[in-house]
Design a protein around this motif. Structure first.
Motif, short mmCIF file in Angstrom:
data_model
loop_
_atom_site.label_atom_id
_atom_site.label_comp_id
_atom_site.label_asym_id
_atom_site.label_seq_id
_atom_site.Cartn_x
_atom_site.Cartn_y
_atom_site.Cartn_z
N LEU A 155 0.82 -1.21 0.00
CA LEU A 155 0.00 0.00 0.00
C LEU A 155 0.86 1.26 0.00
CD1 LEU A 155 -2.86 -1.22 2.34
CD2 LEU A 155 -3.00 -0.78 -0.12
N SER A 156 1.97 1.24 0.68
CA SER A 156 2.88 2.38 0.67
C SER A 156 3.44 2.60 -0.74
CB SER A 156 4.02 2.15 1.66
OG SER A 156 4.92 3.23 1.63
N ASP A 157 3.88 1.51 -1.37
CA ASP A 157 4.39 1.60 -2.74
C ASP A 157 3.34 2.15 -3.69
OD1 ASP A 157 6.83 0.61 -1.91
OD2 ASP A 157 6.53 -1.40 -2.77
N HIS A 158 2.09 1.72 -3.53
CA HIS A 158 1.03 2.21 -4.40
C HIS A 158 0.79 3.70 -4.19
CE1 HIS A 158 0.23 -1.99 -5.24
NE2 HIS A 158 -0.56 -1.59 -6.22
N ALA A 159 0.81 4.14 -2.95
CA ALA A 159 0.61 5.57 -2.67
C ALA A 159 1.72 6.40 -3.32
CB ALA A 159 0.57 5.81 -1.15
N ILE A 160 2.95 5.91 -3.22
CA ILE A 160 4.08 6.62 -3.83
C ILE A 160 3.97 6.61 -5.35
CG2 ILE A 160 6.58 6.54 -4.16
CD1 ILE A 160 6.69 5.48 -1.20
N PHE A 161 3.60 5.45 -5.90
CA PHE A 161 3.44 5.34 -7.35
C PHE A 161 2.38 6.33 -7.85
CE2 PHE A 161 1.15 3.48 -10.97
CZ PHE A 161 2.19 3.37 -11.88
N VAL A 162 1.24 6.37 -7.19
CA VAL A 162 0.17 7.31 -7.59
C VAL A 162 0.65 8.74 -7.46
CG1 VAL A 162 -2.10 8.19 -6.92
CG2 VAL A 162 -1.72 5.72 -7.09
N ARG A 163 1.27 9.07 -6.35
CA ARG A 163 1.76 10.43 -6.13
C ARG A 163 2.74 10.86 -7.22
NH1 ARG A 163 5.87 10.74 -1.63
NH2 ARG A 163 7.06 9.89 -3.35
N ASP A 164 3.66 9.97 -7.54
CA ASP A 164 4.71 10.32 -8.50
C ASP A 164 4.22 10.43 -9.94
OD1 ASP A 164 6.45 10.41 -6.38
OD2 ASP A 164 7.45 8.52 -6.87
#
Length: 110
Positions: free
Chosen positions: A42-51
């Motif tokens: 979930l952390s990786d997904h949040a970062i991916f979306v943000r970036d």
């Protein structure tokens, strides 16, 4: 895309990931290991979306960043627990509630 479709898709994706992880490693995960796995995802997904959001989408960028920070904080809290902490312990139950509440918000689970 409706929230219901998004939620169904997220649940389907989570189910597939669990199935794959069980097939690759049939040894049951400890609660600590399972939390670690999902918090990382979930952390990786949040970062991916943000970036990959447009810089003009300030509100969404800020929201994704807040989720990434929240999952980082959860990860820090998880590291303070013993890796063999039983699922029935007060510490693990408390942590599980925090993780669930955050995941509910991110995944639009009702």
């Amino acid at each position: 895309m409706s929230d219901e479709v998004t939620s169904d898709s997220a649940i389907f994706n989570c189910t597939i990931l669990i199935y794959i992880s069980v097939m690759i490693n049939p040894t049951p995960l400890t609660p600590w290991q399972e939390h670690h796995f999902w918090i990382e995802i979930l952390s990786d997904h949040a970062i991916f979306v943000r970036d990959y959001l447009s810089p003009s989408e300030h509100n969404y960028v800020n929201e994704a960043n807040q989720f990434a920070l929240a999952f980082d904080e959860l990860h820090t809290q998880l590291k303070s627990l013993k890796r063999d902490e039983p699922a029935s312990s007060d510490a693990m139950i408390s942590f599980s509630r925090k993780a669930y509440n955050l995941a509910r918000v991110v995944c639009f689970i009702q």
